[in-house]
Design a protein around this motif. Sequence first.
Motif, mmCIF file in Angstrom:
data_model
loop_
_atom_site.group_PDB
_atom_site.id
_atom_site.type_symbol
_atom_site.label_atom_id
_atom_site.label_comp_id
_atom_site.label_asym_id
_atom_site.label_seq_id
_atom_site.Cartn_x
_atom_site.Cartn_y
_atom_site.Cartn_z
ATOM 1 N N VAL A 241 -10.153 -42.184 -16.082
ATOM 2 C CA VAL A 241 -8.950 -43.849 -15.673
ATOM 3 C C VAL A 241 -7.614 -43.178 -16.336
ATOM 4 C CG1 VAL A 241 -8.390 -44.782 -17.557
ATOM 5 C CG2 VAL A 241 -10.804 -44.793 -17.114
ATOM 6 N N ASN A 242 -7.924 -42.106 -17.031
ATOM 7 C CA ASN A 242 -6.310 -41.374 -17.692
ATOM 8 C C ASN A 242 -5.345 -40.841 -15.924
ATOM 9 O OD1 ASN A 242 -6.853 -42.455 -20.338
ATOM 10 N ND2 ASN A 242 -7.933 -40.899 -19.845
ATOM 11 N N GLN A 304 -8.375 -57.667 -21.730
ATOM 12 C CA GLN A 304 -7.696 -56.337 -22.377
ATOM 13 C C GLN A 304 -8.415 -54.719 -22.442
ATOM 14 O OE1 GLN A 304 -6.513 -57.060 -26.842
ATOM 15 N NE2 GLN A 304 -4.079 -56.169 -25.752
ATOM 16 N N VAL A 306 -10.807 -54.176 -20.045
ATOM 17 C CA VAL A 306 -10.774 -53.541 -19.067
ATOM 18 C C VAL A 306 -9.137 -52.851 -18.938
ATOM 19 C CG1 VAL A 306 -10.417 -54.006 -16.716
ATOM 20 C CG2 VAL A 306 -12.592 -55.009 -18.147
ATOM 21 N N THR A 308 -6.702 -52.714 -20.762
ATOM 22 C CA THR A 308 -5.982 -51.529 -21.323
ATOM 23 C C THR A 308 -6.516 -50.011 -21.451
ATOM 24 O OG1 THR A 308 -5.043 -53.400 -22.488
ATOM 25 C CG2 THR A 308 -5.266 -51.283 -23.207
ATOM 26 N N THR A 309 -8.075 -50.510 -22.512
ATOM 27 C CA THR A 309 -8.743 -49.632 -22.004
ATOM 28 C C THR A 309 -9.689 -48.493 -21.201
ATOM 29 O OG1 THR A 309 -9.654 -50.256 -24.334
ATOM 30 C CG2 THR A 309 -10.798 -48.040 -23.317
ATOM 31 N N ASP A 311 -7.655 -49.124 -17.924
ATOM 32 C CA ASP A 311 -6.940 -48.552 -17.100
ATOM 33 C C ASP A 311 -6.807 -49.883 -16.008
ATOM 34 O OD1 ASP A 311 -4.102 -48.184 -17.040
ATOM 35 O OD2 ASP A 311 -4.803 -46.472 -16.277
ATOM 36 N N GLY A 312 -7.839 -50.991 -15.818
ATOM 37 C CA GLY A 312 -8.041 -51.137 -14.749
ATOM 38 C C GLY A 312 -9.536 -50.940 -13.904
ATOM 39 N N ILE A 313 -9.607 -50.048 -14.120
ATOM 40 C CA ILE A 313 -11.000 -49.270 -13.631
ATOM 41 C C ILE A 313 -12.342 -50.137 -14.126
ATOM 42 C CG2 ILE A 313 -11.526 -46.971 -12.745
ATOM 43 C CD1 ILE A 313 -8.350 -47.715 -12.213
ATOM 44 N N ALA A 314 -12.102 -51.109 -13.954
ATOM 45 C CA ALA A 314 -13.885 -51.853 -14.331
ATOM 46 C C ALA A 314 -13.763 -53.432 -13.700
ATOM 47 C CB ALA A 314 -13.478 -51.565 -16.058
ATOM 48 N N GLU A 315 -14.678 -54.104 -13.697
ATOM 49 C CA GLU A 315 -14.810 -55.342 -13.630
ATOM 50 C C GLU A 315 -15.174 -56.412 -14.935
ATOM 51 O OE1 GLU A 315 -13.494 -56.541 -11.357
ATOM 52 O OE2 GLU A 315 -12.640 -55.158 -9.678
ATOM 53 N N GLU A 316 -14.216 -57.115 -15.079
ATOM 54 C CA GLU A 316 -14.741 -57.647 -16.147
ATOM 55 C C GLU A 316 -16.220 -57.683 -16.182
ATOM 56 O OE1 GLU A 316 -13.074 -61.503 -18.004
ATOM 57 O OE2 GLU A 316 -11.749 -59.940 -17.708
ATOM 58 N N GLU A 371 -14.071 -44.264 -26.323
ATOM 59 C CA GLU A 371 -13.258 -44.776 -26.586
ATOM 60 C C GLU A 371 -12.847 -46.599 -26.459
ATOM 61 O OE1 GLU A 371 -13.364 -42.236 -24.366
ATOM 62 O OE2 GLU A 371 -11.312 -41.453 -25.066
ATOM 63 N N SER A 375 -12.414 -49.475 -29.039
ATOM 64 C CA SER A 375 -11.865 -50.352 -28.525
ATOM 65 C C SER A 375 -12.182 -51.379 -29.635
ATOM 66 C CB SER A 375 -11.605 -50.640 -27.495
ATOM 67 O OG SER A 375 -10.710 -49.612 -26.598
ATOM 68 N N ARG C 51 -0.564 -47.481 -26.194
ATOM 69 C CA ARG C 51 0.026 -47.085 -24.973
ATOM 70 C C ARG C 51 1.627 -47.149 -25.158
ATOM 71 N NH1 ARG C 51 -3.874 -46.250 -20.009
ATOM 72 N NH2 ARG C 51 -6.208 -46.195 -21.235
ATOM 73 N N HIS C 126 -1.553 -52.456 -7.975
ATOM 74 C CA HIS C 126 -2.304 -51.852 -9.305
ATOM 75 C C HIS C 126 -2.872 -50.324 -8.442
ATOM 76 C CE1 HIS C 126 -6.113 -51.087 -11.498
ATOM 77 N NE2 HIS C 126 -5.285 -51.145 -12.710
ATOM 78 N N ARG C 129 -7.190 -52.031 -8.348
ATOM 79 C CA ARG C 129 -8.055 -53.633 -8.124
ATOM 80 C C ARG C 129 -6.877 -54.314 -7.511
ATOM 81 N NH1 ARG C 129 -8.269 -56.393 -13.210
ATOM 82 N NH2 ARG C 129 -10.521 -55.806 -12.746
ATOM 83 N N TYR C 177 -5.210 -47.218 -28.304
ATOM 84 C CA TYR C 177 -6.126 -47.972 -29.254
ATOM 85 C C TYR C 177 -4.364 -49.072 -29.843
ATOM 86 C CZ TYR C 177 -9.627 -44.824 -29.184
ATOM 87 O OH TYR C 177 -10.928 -43.451 -28.523
ATOM 88 N N GLU C 351 -7.005 -35.942 -22.831
ATOM 89 C CA GLU C 351 -7.836 -35.910 -21.683
ATOM 90 C C GLU C 351 -6.206 -36.985 -20.611
ATOM 91 O OE1 GLU C 351 -11.005 -36.971 -20.216
ATOM 92 O OE2 GLU C 351 -11.610 -35.606 -21.543
ATOM 93 N N SER C 355 -1.826 -37.590 -16.902
ATOM 94 C CA SER C 355 -1.264 -39.068 -16.897
ATOM 95 C C SER C 355 0.062 -39.165 -16.884
ATOM 96 C CB SER C 355 -1.594 -40.021 -17.629
ATOM 97 O OG SER C 355 -1.759 -39.497 -19.662
#
Lengths: 518, 328, 392, 333, 330
Positions: A241-242, A304, A306, A308-309, A311-316, A371, A375, C51, C126, C129, C177, C351, C355
């Motif tokens: 993700v990062n 949030q 999805v 933030t933690t 970083d958008g790489i997931a689907e609610e 993470e 969260s 962040r 993004h 997405r 966090y 990690e 980034s």
Amino acid sequence: AFFGTSATAQELRVGIAAEPVAIDPHFFRTGPNMSLRENISDALVYNNQTTGTIEPRLASSWEVDGTEWRFDLNPDAVFADGKAVSAADVIFSLCRVRNVPDSPGTFMSFIETIEAIRPEGERSLVISTKGPDPVLLESLSTIGIVQAPSDEPLEYDEADCGNSDWLSTQAFNNGSIEAGIGPYRVTSYRRGIDTVLERNDNYYGEAPHYQRVVLQAIPENGARIAALLSGGVDVIDAVPVNAIDQIYDNENLQLVSAPASRLIFFAFDQEGEPSPKITGTDGKNPLKDVRVRKALNLAVNRAQLVSTTMDGIAEEASSIVMANIFGANPDLPRIPFDPAQARELLAEAGYEDGFTMTISAPSDRYRNDTEVAQSVTQMLAAVGIDVSLETYPQSVYFDRANRFEYSMYLGGAGADTGEGLSQLLNLVHTRDPERGLGGANRGRYSSEKVDGLLQEALVTLDPEARRALLQEAQAVVYEDHGYMPLYHEVAVWAARADVHFEPNAGQYNILYTARPAE
Amino acid sequence: MLVYAFRRMGQALLVLFALTVLVFVGVWMIGNPADALISPDASMAEREAAIRALGLDKPLWQQYLDFVGGLMQGDFGNSFIYREPVTQILASRLGASLELAFAAFVLAVGISVPLGLYAGLYPDTRLSQAIMGFSLIGVSIPQFWQGMVLIILFGIWLAVLPVGGRGDTATVFGITSSLFTLDGLMHLLLPAVNMALLKMSLLIRVTRAAVMEVKGLDYVRFARAKGVRPYRIVTKHILGNIMLPLLTVLGIEIGNLVAYAVITETVFSWPGLGRLLISSIQVLDRPVIIAYLCFTALLFIVLNLIVDILYTVVDPRVRDAIHSGGAK
Amino acid sequence: MTGFLREFAESRIAAFCLVLTLLFAGCAVLAPVISPMNPYNLSAFSLDDARLPPGSIRMERGGTFTATLSAQEGVAEQEAGEAVIRLVEEAPGRMSLTVDAGGAELEAVRIQGLPRDASVEGARRHPIRSEWTVTNPSQPIVIETGSMTPAVLNFTVEADLPATATGTAFALGTDSYGRDMLSAIIYGIRISFIVGAIGALGSMIVGSSLGLAAAWFGGKVDAVIMRMADFQLSIPSLMVGLLTLTILGKGVDKILIAIILIQWTVFARTARSVALAELRSDYVDAARGLRLSPVRINLRHILPNCLPPLLVILTINIASAITLEASLSFLGVGLPLTQPSLGMLIASGYEYMFSNLYWIAIFPGVVLMLMVVSINVVGDRLRDMFNPQLKR
Amino acid sequence: MTEAPNSLLAARDVSKVFPLERGLWSAMSRKMTGRPMRRVRAVDAVSFDVAEGETVGVVGESGCGKSTLAKMLAGLSHANGGDLRLRGVPLAEVMADPKQALKVQMIFQDPQSSLNARMKVVDIIGEAPVVHGLIPRSEKEAYVRDLLSKVGLGPEALNRYPHQFSGGQRQRIGIARALAVKPELLICDESVAALDVSVQAQIINLLMDLRRDLGLTMLFISHDLSVIRHICDRVVVMYLGRVVEIAPTDQLFSSPCHPYTRMLLEGMPRISTERRTFLEVKGEIPSPLDPPPGCHFNPRCQFKTDECLASRPPLDHIAPSRSAACIRWREIG
Amino acid sequence: MKDMQNVPLLEVDGLNTSFNTRAGVVRSVRNVSFEVGRGEVLGIVGESGSGKSVTGLSILRLIDPPGKIVSGAIRFDGEDLIPLSERQMRKVRGARIAMVFQNPMMTLNPVQKIGDQIAEALTEHERLSAQEVRARCIAALEAVGIPSPEERLNAYPHEFSGGMRQRIVIATALVTRPDLIIADEPTTALDVTIQAQIIHQMRQLIDQTGAGLIWISHDLATLSELADRIVVMYAGTVVETGTTAEIIGNPRHPYTRRLLASVPSANEPGQPLRQIPGIMPSLLDIGDGCPFASRCDRRIEGCERPIPAERLSPSRSVWCINMPEEREDA
Ligand SMILES: Nc1ncnc2c1ncn2[C@@H]1O[C@H](COP(=O)(O)OP(=O)(O)OP(=O)(O)O)[C@@H](O)[C@H]1O
Ligand SMILES: Nc1ncnc2c1ncn2[C@@H]1O[C@H](COP(=O)(O)OP(=O)(O)OP(=O)(O)O)[C@@H](O)[C@H]1O
Ligand SMILES: [Mg+2]
Ligand SMILES: [Mg+2]
């Protein structure tokens, strides 16, 4: 070696996070093995999870009549020695699944419903199932067909089919036996280093573009990205993700992604009394109270999480089955984020001062697992629960989960077969070790209604009716707040901009569709 | 002394025995290998089948006896995940580990002992202070960080060195190694530097400290009074007398270089033993862990023996001490 | 004491590092007093602040208007709370979007659900997405609609009102966090300093005692201790830690035990090797002649002569103790993840190497570096000061 | 030889052997070639007595085992054979009791390696008395300062380290250390050799005072015959690990009975304004590794007979409290 | 090179050596001057701690920080050694000027065979075959009376007794046949017969090669029989120099006089020896007055000021402003 050689038209280098532990397609049911198998050992059919369709492979066509499935084999499909694939090979392969020597994790559950297999001539066969099996094709799509040592078809039964020579895994691994028929064949397999694939020029289907593909094992995230950035490899999988942002900003690179079926969730212990990791409740298990479960669900800000933690790489997610997958229920609304109501519900249930709970998560199983868990911990703390987090490496974690040592634990469950039923049976059906149901249901959610619906779906062949059953079952779980669904994963690959690489919802590396970008 | 060597061997066997017991009990306490191996989504029946296949359904003592039985026939058993003889798996990784260890060792010793000598001989010069400052880099920056910085610097920005994996190998005198090819050496450089850096700080500091101790002593001065060349003073009189701490540290560090290069191997995707061990621990692949630890135990015991023998070679006074048994 | 300090301060760098070391020790003792925020109180920070770069100020989110547009004939208008969102087709394939929030300035507008081939002018998409973000939209937003025809318009617009600063500053930024990095680092120093300093010191005490005993008694005692060392050395430190903590349970004290179990060997072997040579010196005989107890002879007479190499190893082991704690905590057997040590912060910050969030990746490492360097320099200086050969 | 009635220390046939070859390799090669183990007989069946309050001098060639003997007498190394008694009690038993053991002290020959380089003088000297409760901790500094002044060192020495002193100064620190625990038997191994005569005078006076006031018994190892003559009651002469002569001081100096003793006295330098010719050692200097058969002194001896080559001459009692190990003592004495 | 014959072999002129300690400057050697001629034996005596060894080390420029040669000249064969580079100095050390250190225990490297340590002095300066080196080492060991030298070459220092080590050190100094030997208490640990042997060897060397010898010792008796001239030092300075006969027979400085009186043979056996009351002053920041003044019974006004040398004869100087009368018996 991953430097110096850039992607020529001839060679593709892929940095993979997890290497296959064997070439043998039946040896071990794990992602990396199955991913490799897709490229080197065709099954009867191909389950295209991206489009949600079943495509022909070794079987050029099939038809179903109740519990009888008839498959016609593709006459062009030939093994390395030039012999065409025959019914005997299929029977041998399916039998072998039960008898792979020393397998640490077999594909057996995929063939459990098969009662008998009957060859019909050289190129056809009929598989009969114990009852109606709506997901047989999906199941068969996971099993590569290897060449039987003898031409004589075996008598299929649930034991050893009267055979004793099952071909050793070592023989597959050291290249003395081909893993089957696929667009690629393995020419070198060096554990811990790389797996080299060469184009199979006798392949019956469309020829892949690259002559050679090198799969390099680079488990460390940073190292994998570095390999891509330095040009040592052309494609990497499991992009962390990062790193997404930097790769996105890099003009020479591109990201490709596909939503994956795996649901990441928190499960509630709904049986223990008291629950092992909850204190301050006079021995009661608050999680048995639907109000509490609802409160916890409302306390989580999935959007949030999805954005933030992850970083958008997931689907609610609001329910179990992912939107693209057969059986998803699009009518279930998002679970709102409403801390105020969560507090009210807790008060209503008698926990205005909250309670003390330790939630559990693995530290090395799912992407960003710690993470995410932390969260969520934070979010639960915000509604007044005295919550702390413990994490374990997976070797420890699942052992404890299986012994029900957690109150609320992070888990993940995918639709291995690319449709929702198996996922639901595994996750929300009442735990029934005898029948192999509810295996992942370690919180022991149990609803007679859900069980009934799923049992029915198990024998319903009509897709629409089955879909409705699955959707309804999920609606019940939704109302029960039986789980805390968080999100569905999104699989991400990164590739050089001049390589066209197709993502795969099963998180497999599909190499034969890769080609230079226009 | 011969008796001594035999006694040491006996002790080694005891160590190995204790080690295997510890691993059995330890793995059993940490978790269940079956859970680490099979997908958490697998059904109960599959799980049980897997447990049976691995022999984990038997009581622990029985598993241990089975293991010892196998060991008597020289069989360390098969890996839980690969289902292949662990000795074979270890052997396939040993070459890469050894060559990395060798390169790192040569770099570390070759650079740090001279630097440490210099810094100890001329502690007040700018250069010495720079050396000491530099030596802190190795210890103060976590190794994985260092590794990544090296990668970013040399692999990505300057793009002059490969950032991971083992390069081409060639066979010379029956030894297959990447030390014999240019490509192999290029691949070896960064990981070796990464590993050497940490050892270097240790060696520089140990050397310097020892030199500072020794250089003021009368016999060094007497050597100067004899008109002995500075080079010889350093090599014969100073080095000879700082060998004890140096050897001890080296003995341990060589072992560590071979056996536990985990971080470097991970960051640089080096197919060595360390990475194998870590992944085996992660999935509790007990046979691999046991065989591995037995190997390292033997390695350390042998190294220790060598170091003890070397003690007596480099410092005759120790010979007396060891033989006359301590202070009495 | 002052004379000692003055002598110490003859090396400027050492003096500076002493101050730093004391500062770190101060952090260890006074973390709750000096850190701006309690990073262990999970409810005190929120993902809203995640962040943020260094120097940011905590923001109270303004409101967000959300609207899903679905209209025909090329025009859509939707009310979202107090705002009105309008969409007009300007030309075929080009639309303009206005968000009227009653005159309020908007911070960002996000458009989700556009087809892959659509694009939004001046917006950032993004990476994964289909989500476009326009920051500070002042003019109407222009959308190239691609394959989407106005007839099947169906996408979501979210508009954020500007956030308002509420005062709490994050001098070193926040992590993913929303935790204040500065506070996390200060608390992290507390754990790492304790673990590193006490752990390594404890190992040195235990290890040197055993090493001296081995040299002094020789024979069986020597064999037993040295074989114990072999045994320990042949088990990787991570595994020793894992086992110890699995058996003993979590906690700083248990971690210290694990560290001592792991690190004593190097000290023991070094102490033994040097002591073996020292034992031959007449001063040991002299001390024995004075009937000093063996403990005293070892500690007061032999040990100081073994100290130089031991001190070197000590300072180096401090760093590795810190790293070890981090790895163990990372594996879940050390300290809770929600109470990270400096080592943990580094391990998780690692990690972020690739980034853009450099502050998460680098600051904890820099702090550790400063800490280890200063401890080392102070240690070196002390060693030089206690070397009688250099004494004047 | 019978034990003297007031004997404090009695040595009977005390021996010490050092193996010369160790190590795996030499052990193996010895096994294969059948070569016997090589060893040094540093002290070879030495017997003598020291009476309470007496000062006994030990002289002898360098390397003849004086220091080795001294270390054994001080309980710092074990004898390979023979019997050592302190007031009739076996030495090993005495040493087991720290209070008793403390009464025997040794001053080491090498002032450098016998001083711990990392300790300050005040601790080197003051540690033991404090530990053994002879003085309270608070008085340590004063006590040490007093001792230092007795050996002729100023108070500025208190906080210095050994390497900051000259050789003689170090030697005096060693003396102060031994005296600090108030010994009854003091073994001085070349303790005044490194001192100039004025300081030496001071130390010798100090020792003689102690003997007079406290009845200190001393074993005084030295090469300086004039010092020996000045303070010793009796003298033991050693050669190559063996005692060759024991005699009261005045008798020894007036009528030496052993050829080696005679040679020593002849070579004794005297203050004079004449230049003297220093003569080379006549005959071959025998090696302790490979001592000559019979009397060890025979290669250098002008009175040598065939018998001297055949057997070890016994230490004959030749007069009251006088013995010599020479078969021709009558002719010489 | 004929005119060089008039130049003394070694000429130490106004040497000052100090140690910069935390407590202050220790002025170990102050204004020391003396000469050593070819074939001459110069004895140095003095109270322990009076700077004899430091003088010796200064000549070879072996004073390590915090010590420092502050001023003075050391002319060896007419050439001043002070300005020489380390490299040039190295050629002098061992080959032309050899030194026997005071402490034989610490002078030998504990981990090197003594054979190598002796050979080193040779091989560093001369090209010789291995056999030659070995032969000369054996000869040197024989010369100092070490029995079975062939075997002992392979032994380590700790296997020798103190006196044997001292002899090994002496052998090392002799093996190169240097022009000047500085022997710092070389025979304290030796019995008189061996001492005679060693002196005999040195004498031979001197007589054969015309080398000079500086013999630092406390043993006035030996010195009186060996030395040609004697320098008496006290607290870092020279208080008296002269020929042996002059110094021994007729000491003029109060310190020398009392020193000679302390010799045991000059005293009644069993009686307290005559000693000098008080102790040597600390060399820390010591002034330039007579250092012996505080212990001297002839102290007068002016002793606290710098004392000029009184040249009593061409060979003899005394640094005293109130020296006792000449002895009758002299
Ligand atoms: N490294 C040092 N630091 C401080 N003072 C020193 C140092 N080395 C020597 N000294 C001092 O210098 C003085 C002269 O020392 P030196 O060794 O020359 O004496 P010495 O005349 O040789 O005495 P001895 O006869 O006892 O050997 C002594 O007082 C000693 O304390
Ligand atoms: N540790 C040892 N190993 C082997 N030989 C030794 C050892 N210690 C002493 N010797 C030998 O024992 C003999 C006697 O040594 P010792 O030190 O007792 O002599 P010494 O009489 O004190 O001589 P000196 O007057 O020179 O001090 C010598 O030959 C010496 O080489
Ligand atoms: Mg001796
Ligand atoms: Mg001296």
